[in-house]
Design an enzyme around this catalytic site. Structure first.
Site, PDB file in Angstrom:
ATOM      1  CD  GLU A  82       6.712   0.629   8.052  1.00 32.93           C
ATOM      2  OE1 GLU A  82       5.649   1.192   7.749  1.00 32.93           O
ATOM      3  OE2 GLU A  82       7.798   0.915   7.519  1.00 32.93           O
ATOM      4  N   GLY A  83       3.448   1.437  11.662  1.00 32.15           N
ATOM      5  CA  GLY A  83       2.318   1.261  12.567  1.00 32.15           C
ATOM      6  C   GLY A  83       1.746   2.525  13.169  1.00 32.15           C
TER       7      GLY A  83
ATOM      8  CE  LYS B 181       7.338  10.135   7.331  1.00 34.07           C
ATOM      9  NZ  LYS B 181       6.687   9.444   6.196  1.00 34.07           N
TER      10      LYS B 181
ATOM     11  CG  ASN C  58       2.515   1.096   4.508  1.00 29.86           C
ATOM     12  OD1 ASN C  58       2.969   1.267   5.632  1.00 29.86           O
ATOM     13  ND2 ASN C  58       1.821   2.035   3.876  1.00 29.86           N
TER      14      ASN C  58
ATOM     15  CE  LYS D 210       8.165   5.448   7.754  1.00 25.42           C
ATOM     16  NZ  LYS D 210       7.794   4.100   8.207  1.00 25.42           N
TER      17      LYS D 210
ATOM     18  CB  SER E  95      -3.937  -2.769   8.206  1.00 22.19           C
ATOM     19  OG  SER E  95      -3.671  -1.393   8.318  1.00 22.19           O
TER      20      SER E  95
ATOM     21  CD  GLU F 123       4.165   4.802   6.042  1.00 24.43           C
ATOM     22  OE1 GLU F 123       5.273   4.707   6.611  1.00 24.43           O
ATOM     23  OE2 GLU F 123       3.090   4.592   6.619  1.00 24.43           O
TER      24      GLU F 123
ATOM     25  NE  ARG G 239      -4.271   5.586   6.394  1.00 23.66           N
ATOM     26  CZ  ARG G 239      -2.989   5.266   6.510  1.00 23.66           C
ATOM     27  NH1 ARG G 239      -2.554   4.681   7.600  1.00 23.66           N
ATOM     28  NH2 ARG G 239      -2.132   5.539   5.552  1.00 23.66           N
TER      29      ARG G 239
ATOM     30  NE  ARG H  70      -2.117   1.917   3.358  1.00 24.08           N
ATOM     31  CZ  ARG H  70      -1.958   1.502   4.611  1.00 24.08           C
ATOM     32  NH1 ARG H  70      -2.480   0.375   5.029  1.00 24.08           N
ATOM     33  NH2 ARG H  70      -1.230   2.216   5.468  1.00 24.08           N
TER      34      ARG H  70
END
Length: 503
Positions: free
Chosen positions: A396-397, A392, A175, A338, A180, A173, A479, A157
């Site tokens: 992740e998360g 950064k 992923n 990253k 998810s 970024e 989002r 993603r």
């Protein structure tokens, strides 16, 4: 209802009486216009209908206030946080993001095959970041034994923000592990289309302007195709999960679709369980609890918290050594860090992996400013104007990035200490999207605020040796969060799920 920018509504809704909607003059048919047209009665009805729809259609997560909600399905469910109406998004940027998905899929695959590039790029990070170091150790072991992943599956993603100052779409970024919400993102698009079908005439909104979102079916198709390529009808797909997972229903939508549509059995195991129950046969077959595993799909393993002991690292190594198709393999995982994102943004680096100049130009156009902390000018600029940068770490998360004055303080501290720890971070240009009015619904309470959004485009990539079987864009995740919030993760509690309204 009070129409201030920080209004809220009680969670105990009753179906309201029918009310009239005041007409307002609008230049564009947009969701923002829908907000201006909305009476308190209509708003209350919309929220009520949305909560009923979410409950009936499985747009749910585990309730943090219920102790077993992250372990036992059906215990302590609450609707997933969502935006009441879709967010306006430019059609041209939507098309651009969709067209980029296959290019990023191919790029990740090419990068994953260049073990020297991955090891060299992350060599300094390895010295100061124990988590990255352990991942690189596994990668090194695979290089030493010349382990070839002939069947490679990526479910990625790529996340973007539309920058109002430049009118450009920038990648936040990429992923490559545990991308998810393919399940719940589809449901939010359906929810919004349903609301607009029933109330669109009052809002002046057209449900056909919400693009179709088929992420869960396309992800399931890719996993099933990979299972087919493995060519063992008795084997299962294994999802690697966290011990407590309040987002389990997003994952269960995928399991359900695999069983119903493809008749493929899925098992869910934690890293600890895989260490206890896993066995590697001489031919490379991975058995877990006596079942052969064809495909391993990681929805855990992306954070140090998932490895509290050596048991979990043993499980990760065991899986990597096996002939099972890993999604992601250790090299795909590292390609999404990253630091690699920052390295790929350097001049002439994309040319190392891709030949097509048009493709390279398209990718480069979406790269925001990215710098290593070796770049003294970038560090100097970030200390001088920290509001224009994001610092950064390799995590992740959600909830990990550093913003505002904390950027300056962290950089000055790292400079004073003069340690190698600078290599654990990258600097990124801060993106400034346009804020728009939004109704955010969490725990049955509707809250109006100025909000900004981040668009994630799902991609699936499957190849067997030289044959590319799948390289597609696979739906999207929108989002939305309050514009004053820096972080953007839904599961981390910062954002809500949304869909897009093309204009």
């Amino acid at each position: 209802m009070n129409e201030s920018s920080h209004s809220s509504m009680s969670s105990s809704f009753l179906p309201p009486k029918c009310g009239t909607v005041e007409e307002t003059e609008t230049q564009n048919e947009t969701v923002t216009a829908g907000f201006h047209n909305m009476s308190p009665e209509l708003l209350q009805q919309l929220v009520y209908d949305a909560l009923v729809w979410s409950s009936l259609h499985g747009l749910v997560v585990g309730d943090r206030s219920v102790q077993r909600s992250g372990m036992i399905p059906g215990v302590g469910m609450v609707h997933a946080p969502f935006a009441l109406l879709p967010m306006v998004f430019p059609q041209s940027h939507w098309q651009q993001a969709c067209e980029l998905a296959p290019l990023f899929n191919e790029l990740v695959d090419r990068v994953s095959l260049d073990g020297k590039f991955l090891q060299d790029s992350l060599s300094r990070t390895k010295k100061v970041d124990i988590f990255t170091s352990r991942l690189l150790d596994i990668h090194s072991k695979m290089l030493e034994i010349n382990k070839k992943e002939e069947i490679r599956l990526g479910l990625h993603r790529s996340d973007y923000m539309f920058d109002a100052q430049t009118n450009l779409l920038f990648q936040i970024e990429l992923n490559t592990i545990s991308s998810s919400f393919p399940g719940l993102s589809c449901l939010v698009s359906e929810l919004h289309r349903n609301l607009l079908r029933h109330h669109g005439e009052h809002l002046g909104l057209d449900p056909t302007r919400i693009p179709a979102n088929n992420a869960v079916n396309q992800y399931a198709d890719a996993l099933a195709r990979a299972w087919n390529e493995y060519n063992d009808s008795r084997a299962v797909i294994m999802i690697v999960v966290q011990t407590e997972e309040r987002n389990m229903y997003d994952q269960h939508w995928l399991c359900f679709t695999l069983k119903e549509k493809h008749d493929v059995t899925v098992i869910r195991k934690t890293l600890t369980e895989i260490d206890a129950e896993g066995e590697l046969l001489p031919d490379g077959t991975l058995l877990v609890c006596g079942q052969a595993v064809a495909v391993i799909y990681f929805r855990a393993g992306y954070t140090p918290n998932d490895y509290p002991s050596e048991s979990e690292w043993r499980a990760r190594l065991l899986m990597e050594q096996s002939s099972a198709i890993k999604c992601p393999s250790i090299s795909y995982h590292l390609a999404g860090t990253k630091k690699i994102q920052q390295e790929l943004a350097k001049p002439n680096v994309l040319e190392r992996f891709l030949e097509n100049k048009d493709d390279i130009a398209k990718l480069r156009k979406c790269f925001a400013g990215l710098w290593s902390l070796d770049d003294s000018n970038a560090v100097k600029n970030a200390i001088k104007s920290p509001e224009l940068f994001v610092l950064k770490p390799q995590r992740e998360g959600g909830g990990n990035n550093i913003y505002g004055d904390n950027v300056r303080e962290t950089l000055l501290k790292l400079e004073r200490e003069g340690t190698e720890e600078l290599a654990a971070y990258i600097l990124m240009q801060r993106i400034f999207p346009t804020a728009a009015s939004a109704f955010l619904v969490r725990d049955g309470i509707c809250h109006q605020d100025h909000a900004i959004s981040e668009l994630g485009i799902y991609g699936a990539y499957l190849r067997n040796k030289e044959k590319v079987i799948i390289n597609d864009q696979c739906g999207y995740l929108m989002r939305t969060k309050v514009s004053s919030s820096n972080e953007g993760g839904v599961a981390a509690g910062y954002a809500v799920l949304d869909s897009i309204y093309l204009n």
